[in-house]
Design a protein around this motif. Structure first.
Motif, PDB file in Angstrom:
ATOM      1  N   THR A 184       0.845  -1.184   0.000  1.00 40.31           N
ATOM      2  CA  THR A 184       0.000   0.000   0.000  1.00 40.31           C
ATOM      3  C   THR A 184       0.882   1.236   0.000  1.00 40.31           C
ATOM      4  O   THR A 184       2.113   1.132  -0.029  1.00 40.31           O
ATOM      5  N   GLU A 185       0.267   2.404   0.022  1.00 45.14           N
ATOM      6  CA  GLU A 185       0.997   3.662   0.089  1.00 45.14           C
ATOM      7  C   GLU A 185       0.421   4.534   1.195  1.00 45.14           C
ATOM      8  O   GLU A 185      -0.778   4.449   1.497  1.00 45.14           O
ATOM      9  N   GLU A 186       1.270   5.357   1.781  1.00 50.00           N
ATOM     10  CA  GLU A 186       0.846   6.303   2.807  1.00 50.00           C
ATOM     11  C   GLU A 186       1.244   7.713   2.396  1.00 50.00           C
ATOM     12  O   GLU A 186       2.359   7.911   1.878  1.00 50.00           O
ATOM     13  N   PRO A 187       0.378   8.697   2.620  1.00 47.36           N
ATOM     14  CA  PRO A 187       0.800  10.084   2.397  1.00 47.36           C
ATOM     15  C   PRO A 187       1.834  10.501   3.440  1.00 47.36           C
ATOM     16  O   PRO A 187       1.952   9.871   4.487  1.00 47.36           O
ATOM     17  N   ARG A 188       2.596  11.535   3.145  1.00 46.44           N
ATOM     18  CA  ARG A 188       3.599  12.023   4.093  1.00 46.44           C
ATOM     19  C   ARG A 188       3.099  13.278   4.799  1.00 46.44           C
ATOM     20  O   ARG A 188       2.293  14.045   4.256  1.00 46.44           O
ATOM     21  N   ILE A 189       3.606  13.447   6.007  1.00 46.42           N
ATOM     22  CA  ILE A 189       3.314  14.655   6.774  1.00 46.42           C
ATOM     23  C   ILE A 189       4.619  15.203   7.335  1.00 46.42           C
ATOM     24  O   ILE A 189       5.634  14.518   7.366  1.00 46.42           O
ATOM     25  N   MET A 190       4.564  16.447   7.774  1.00 45.57           N
ATOM     26  CA  MET A 190       5.738  17.083   8.362  1.00 45.57           C
ATOM     27  C   MET A 190       5.578  17.162   9.869  1.00 45.57           C
ATOM     28  O   MET A 190       4.468  17.367  10.385  1.00 45.57           O
ATOM     29  N   ALA A 191       6.672  16.984  10.579  1.00 47.67           N
ATOM     30  CA  ALA A 191       6.673  17.082  12.038  1.00 47.67           C
ATOM     31  C   ALA A 191       7.586  18.230  12.443  1.00 47.67           C
ATOM     32  O   ALA A 191       8.702  18.361  11.931  1.00 47.67           O
ATOM     33  N   VAL A 192       7.089  19.072  13.370  1.00 51.43           N
ATOM     34  CA  VAL A 192       7.890  20.191  13.885  1.00 51.43           C
ATOM     35  C   VAL A 192       7.649  20.315  15.386  1.00 51.43           C
ATOM     36  O   VAL A 192       6.680  19.773  15.927  1.00 51.43           O
ATOM     37  N   ALA A 193       8.535  21.010  16.052  1.00 48.41           N
ATOM     38  CA  ALA A 193       8.355  21.274  17.482  1.00 48.41           C
ATOM     39  C   ALA A 193       7.130  22.161  17.683  1.00 48.41           C
ATOM     40  O   ALA A 193       6.737  22.932  16.798  1.00 48.41           O
ATOM     41  N   ALA A 194       6.516  22.050  18.850  1.00 44.99           N
ATOM     42  CA  ALA A 194       5.263  22.767  19.123  1.00 44.99           C
ATOM     43  C   ALA A 194       5.409  24.274  19.022  1.00 44.99           C
ATOM     44  O   ALA A 194       4.427  24.978  18.743  1.00 44.99           O
ATOM     45  N   GLU A 250      15.397   8.647  18.188  1.00 46.12           N
ATOM     46  CA  GLU A 250      16.303   9.792  18.146  1.00 46.12           C
ATOM     47  C   GLU A 250      15.743  10.893  17.252  1.00 46.12           C
ATOM     48  O   GLU A 250      15.830  12.087  17.577  1.00 46.12           O
ATOM     49  N   TRP A 251      15.177  10.468  16.112  1.00 40.22           N
ATOM     50  CA  TRP A 251      14.601  11.435  15.169  1.00 40.22           C
ATOM     51  C   TRP A 251      13.481  12.236  15.833  1.00 40.22           C
ATOM     52  O   TRP A 251      13.433  13.466  15.729  1.00 40.22           O
ATOM     53  N   LEU A 252      12.588  11.548  16.522  1.00 39.65           N
ATOM     54  CA  LEU A 252      11.446  12.211  17.147  1.00 39.65           C
ATOM     55  C   LEU A 252      11.897  13.204  18.212  1.00 39.65           C
ATOM     56  O   LEU A 252      11.375  14.331  18.291  1.00 39.65           O
ATOM     57  N   GLU A 253      12.863  12.815  19.020  1.00 39.30           N
ATOM     58  CA  GLU A 253      13.325  13.715  20.077  1.00 39.30           C
ATOM     59  C   GLU A 253      14.094  14.904  19.506  1.00 39.30           C
ATOM     60  O   GLU A 253      14.033  16.006  20.061  1.00 39.30           O
ATOM     61  N   ALA A 254      14.791  14.705  18.390  1.00 40.48           N
ATOM     62  CA  ALA A 254      15.485  15.825  17.751  1.00 40.48           C
ATOM     63  C   ALA A 254      14.482  16.839  17.214  1.00 40.48           C
ATOM     64  O   ALA A 254      14.682  18.054  17.328  1.00 40.48           O
ATOM     65  N   VAL A 255      13.385  16.341  16.617  1.00 36.62           N
ATOM     66  CA  VAL A 255      12.331  17.243  16.147  1.00 36.62           C
ATOM     67  C   VAL A 255      11.710  17.973  17.328  1.00 36.62           C
ATOM     68  O   VAL A 255      11.495  19.193  17.290  1.00 36.62           O
ATOM     69  N   ALA A 256      11.421  17.247  18.400  1.00 39.75           N
ATOM     70  CA  ALA A 256      10.810  17.857  19.586  1.00 39.75           C
ATOM     71  C   ALA A 256      11.710  18.926  20.191  1.00 39.75           C
ATOM     72  O   ALA A 256      11.229  19.923  20.749  1.00 39.75           O
ATOM     73  N   SER A 282      -0.828   9.362  14.505  1.00 39.90           N
ATOM     74  CA  SER A 282      -1.738   8.737  15.461  1.00 39.90           C
ATOM     75  C   SER A 282      -1.063   7.665  16.309  1.00 39.90           C
ATOM     76  O   SER A 282      -1.476   7.411  17.429  1.00 39.90           O
ATOM     77  N   SER A 283       0.003   7.066  15.793  1.00 40.49           N
ATOM     78  CA  SER A 283       0.630   5.976  16.533  1.00 40.49           C
ATOM     79  C   SER A 283       1.805   6.411  17.401  1.00 40.49           C
ATOM     80  O   SER A 283       2.223   5.672  18.289  1.00 40.49           O
ATOM     81  N   HIS A 284       2.360   7.599  17.143  1.00 46.17           N
ATOM     82  CA  HIS A 284       3.497   8.069  17.926  1.00 46.17           C
ATOM     83  C   HIS A 284       3.244   9.515  18.367  1.00 46.17           C
ATOM     84  O   HIS A 284       3.875  10.451  17.906  1.00 46.17           O
ATOM     85  N   MET A 285       2.320   9.691  19.269  1.00 47.22           N
ATOM     86  CA  MET A 285       2.033  11.019  19.784  1.00 47.22           C
ATOM     87  C   MET A 285       3.193  11.491  20.675  1.00 47.22           C
ATOM     88  O   MET A 285       3.816  10.698  21.388  1.00 47.22           O
ATOM     89  N   HIS A 286       3.490  12.780  20.594  1.00 45.32           N
ATOM     90  CA  HIS A 286       4.545  13.382  21.423  1.00 45.32           C
ATOM     91  C   HIS A 286       4.014  14.724  21.920  1.00 45.32           C
ATOM     92  O   HIS A 286       3.470  15.513  21.134  1.00 45.32           O
ATOM     93  N   PRO A 287       4.164  15.008  23.196  1.00 44.82           N
ATOM     94  CA  PRO A 287       3.544  16.237  23.734  1.00 44.82           C
ATOM     95  C   PRO A 287       4.082  17.528  23.142  1.00 44.82           C
ATOM     96  O   PRO A 287       3.396  18.563  23.188  1.00 44.82           O
ATOM     97  N   THR A 288       5.287  17.517  22.594  1.00 44.03           N
ATOM     98  CA  THR A 288       5.847  18.757  22.046  1.00 44.03           C
ATOM     99  C   THR A 288       6.147  18.666  20.552  1.00 44.03           C
ATOM    100  O   THR A 288       6.982  19.398  20.035  1.00 44.03           O
ATOM    101  N   VAL A 289       5.453  17.755  19.851  1.00 45.35           N
ATOM    102  CA  VAL A 289       5.611  17.645  18.402  1.00 45.35           C
ATOM    103  C   VAL A 289       4.256  17.838  17.736  1.00 45.35           C
ATOM    104  O   VAL A 289       3.249  17.284  18.184  1.00 45.35           O
ATOM    105  N   VAL A 290       4.223  18.660  16.685  1.00 49.73           N
ATOM    106  CA  VAL A 290       3.006  18.934  15.936  1.00 49.73           C
ATOM    107  C   VAL A 290       3.190  18.407  14.515  1.00 49.73           C
ATOM    108  O   VAL A 290       4.257  18.596  13.907  1.00 49.73           O
TER     109      VAL A 290
END
Length: 310
Positions: free
Chosen positions: A172-182, A233-239, A253-261
């Motif tokens: 299958t295919e998934e669309p991409r999204i961008m992650a940034v700090a809050a 490591e990637w997620l915490e660097a973005v946060a 939806s599967s990797h929620m982070h309190p300081t990542v949007v």
């Protein structure tokens, strides 16, 4: 043949060497019990011509006449009677010998991060019920999720796969999204264009990430503000505000982070989700899992057509 082989399996080997297949023997056994081609074909789920061809093939391989055919019914010839008496005992034992005990057998399903629970759990359940073999998810922070090191039998891999040692089966295919700090300025945007990303510093997961700098032309390529070797490591660097990141949409939806949007991307090429199976030495049931996964993805897409499987 190996000395440890049972007499039943040794007999099977001799039968196969003669060019005789088990369905030929099973057809003869049922026909001998019914003495009627139509009734025997019904029991076997075959057409009468198919059963007739199988019996004729068996007679040709053995070089004897097994049936004394009449216009009304079927009778066994002397050679057929002798074969029936032996098969009535041997064939059930052969079929039992060919039903392996799979208790304790495991199929290891490799993944790197973001286990696609929606369809993968359904595939695991179908496979386990059909085969009796347990599926164990195995996380490895490697490009092929442990497949190339023998830690996994089948792997779920997102993004581009370049390997000659494995089969790659797109699912299958998934669309991409961008992650940034809050507190990033772009959090006020409803979406960001893929073409705008070269202007932003990006956090890159070089080992198991689905977005690499090589996806942009060399003359217009983002700057890597942080290099990571795994998803955490990637997620915490973005946060921490080191830069923006790009991931498949299911991560929101599967990797929620309190300081990542997470912000939708427009014009971004989708990420392919695929199964990877070794070309050599693959698990005997890996093909069965691939089929179960394909069915599970198709069913997930059918039920939720407006969303991508994840």
């Amino acid at each position: 043949m190996p000395k440890t082989q049972t007499p039943v399996l040794a007999t099977l080997g001799r039968i196969l060497d003669m060019g005789i297949e088990l369905h030929h023997l099973r057809g003869f056994l049922i026909l001998a019990e019914e003495c009627h081609f139509t009734r025997a074909a019904d029991r076997l789920g075959l057409s009468q011509p198919s059963l007739s061809r199988n019996i004729r093939r068996l007679e040709e391989q053995l070089g004897v006449r097994l049936l004394a055919r009449t216009t009304r019914h079927v009778e066994l010839a002397p050679a057929g009677q002798r074969l029936y008496e032996q098969l009535a005992d041997l064939l059930p034992r052969l079929e039992k010998a060919l039903q392996p005990d799979r208790s304790g057998e495991v199929l290891r399903l490799g993944f790197t991060w973001g286990f696609p629970a929606t369809w993968a759990h359904a595939a695991m359940s179908e496979f386990e019920q059909a085969t009796g073999v347990r599926v164990d998810p195995v996380r490895r922070d490697e490009r092929l999720a442990g497949l190339d090191h023998g830690d996994a039998d089948v792997a779920i891999v997102r993004g581009r796969v370049d390997t000659r040692t494995a089969r790659v089966i797109p699912l299958t295919e998934e669309p991409r999204i961008m992650a940034v700090a809050a507190d990033h300025p772009l959090t006020v945007r409803r979406s960001v264009a893929w073409s705008d990303l070269p202007e932003l510093p990006l956090v890159i997961n070089t080992v198991s990430g689905t977005t690499q700098l090589t996806e942009w032309p060399a003359e217009r390529r983002p700057v890597a503000s942080a290099i990571c070797s795994n998803f955490d490591e990637w997620l915490e660097a973005v946060a921490a505000g080191r830069g923006a990141g790009v991931v498949p949409s299911s991560i929101a939806s599967s990797h929620m982070h309190p300081t990542v949007v997470f912000i939708p991307l427009t014009g971004a090429p989708p990420t392919t989700v695929q199964l990877v199976v070794p070309r050599q030495g693959a698990h005997p049931l890996s093909g069965r899992f691939v089929i179960a996964a394909q069915r599970a993805v198709a069913e997930h897409v059918r039920r939720r057509p407006a969303r991508h499987a994840n």
